[in-house]
Design an enzyme around this catalytic site. Structure first.
Site, PDB file in Angstrom:
ATOM      1  N   GLU A  45      -5.159   7.871   0.720  1.00 35.65           N
ATOM      2  CA  GLU A  45      -4.827   6.532   1.496  1.00 35.65           C
ATOM      3  C   GLU A  45      -6.311   5.983   1.719  1.00 35.65           C
ATOM      4  OE1 GLU A  45      -4.287   5.012   6.054  1.00 35.65           O
ATOM      5  OE2 GLU A  45      -3.636   7.146   5.346  1.00 35.65           O
ATOM      6  N   ASP A  49      -7.253   2.410   0.018  1.00 30.87           N
ATOM      7  CA  ASP A  49      -7.333   1.058   0.733  1.00 30.87           C
ATOM      8  C   ASP A  49      -8.825   0.373  -0.143  1.00 30.87           C
ATOM      9  OD1 ASP A  49      -7.294  -0.421   3.230  1.00 30.87           O
ATOM     10  OD2 ASP A  49      -9.510   0.344   3.417  1.00 30.87           O
ATOM     11  N   ASP A 118       0.563   2.738   4.505  1.00 30.75           N
ATOM     12  CA  ASP A 118      -0.422   4.071   4.224  1.00 30.75           C
ATOM     13  C   ASP A 118      -0.049   4.651   2.878  1.00 30.75           C
ATOM     14  OD1 ASP A 118      -1.784   3.560   6.494  1.00 30.75           O
ATOM     15  OD2 ASP A 118      -1.089   5.432   7.574  1.00 30.75           O
ATOM     16  N   GLU A 121      -0.943   2.782  -0.484  1.00 34.65           N
ATOM     17  CA  GLU A 121      -2.256   2.654  -0.719  1.00 34.65           C
ATOM     18  C   GLU A 121      -2.796   4.261  -1.118  1.00 34.65           C
ATOM     19  OE1 GLU A 121      -4.163   0.003   3.071  1.00 34.65           O
ATOM     20  OE2 GLU A 121      -4.075   2.234   3.322  1.00 34.65           O
TER      21      GLU A 121
END
Length: 228
Positions: A45, A49, A118, A121
């Site tokens: 995650e 991002d 989350d 990502e």
């Protein structure tokens, strides 16, 4: 490792066939299911991002070569915020393949906005590690699709606009009051009222306080514009 039938089906929805399927397995494993022999998706995650941010930054610069940083920032925020990521996750039914612990399962984890945001990502990071930046970029641009071209409308910040409207007329900033909260703890629904010192007021209902506040501000702005 061999993927389950559910994850193979998810690969088809995602549009990426993993050379290293263990990356996908990790990407869909929530922390509530981690163990000494099973990694969760938190590290992925973190990486995803950053990959998403770079792709969106490049895309926005390419789409509008004359835009200033001040114009680009809210568009970027609209594209990478948790609500948008969760919408993309729902688009490919990511929730259906998430590996969750019992407590998350019972509390409706497959539908939680933060958890879905989350997880998408993490999936993006898995694609990046599996096939490189170009593959991750192509996937992101495909999944986000028209959101890139509609981002100007999505990036409008009604709360900021309402505050500017009030300041321009010598009024203090608007206030936001929680009128009601309904639904279960794992999927609450908020009703928020936006109010001005003049007594002008409008409210809205949404699945998060942030969304309800923005919608209430937008509703109040619309009412104010009708009276001017």
């Amino acid at each position: 490792m061999k993927l389950s039938a559910e994850l193979k089906s998810f690969q088809d929805r995602l549009g990426h066939s993993f050379k290293h399927p263990e990356l996908l397995a990790q990407a869909v494993t929530h922390a509530s299911m981690s163990s000494a022999n099973r990694d969760d998706n938190q590290r992925l995650e973190f990486l995803g991002d950053r990959v998403l941010g770079l792709v969106m930054s490049e895309a926005l610069l390419s789409l509008d070569k004359g835009a200033t940083e001040g114009q680009l920032a809210p568009r970027f925020n609209a594209l990478v915020r948790k609500e948008t990521c969760a919408d993309v996750a729902r688009q490919i039914d990511l929730g259906a393949v998430l590996r969750l612990g019992r407590s998350e399962m019972l509390s409706g984890g497959r539908r939680k906005q933060a958890l879905l945001g989350d997880a998408i990502e993490a999936v993006l990071a898995a694609v990046y590690l599996d096939a490189g930046f170009d593959a991750a970029k192509a996937l992101i641009l495909r999944l986000w699709g028209d959101r890139l071209h509609n981002v100007e409308e999505d990036a409008r910040d009604a709360k900021t606009a309402l505050q500017e409207w009030a300041q321009a007329r010598g009024l203090p900033p608007p206030s936001y009051v929680e009128v009601a909260r309904e639904g279960p703890d794992h999927a609450p629904v908020f009703t928020i009222a936006a109010e001005l010192e003049t007594g002008a007021r409008a409210q809205a209902t949404a699945g998060s306080k942030r969304q309800a506040e923005q919608a209430a501000a937008g509703n109040l702005l619309s009412e104010l514009e009708k009276t001017e």
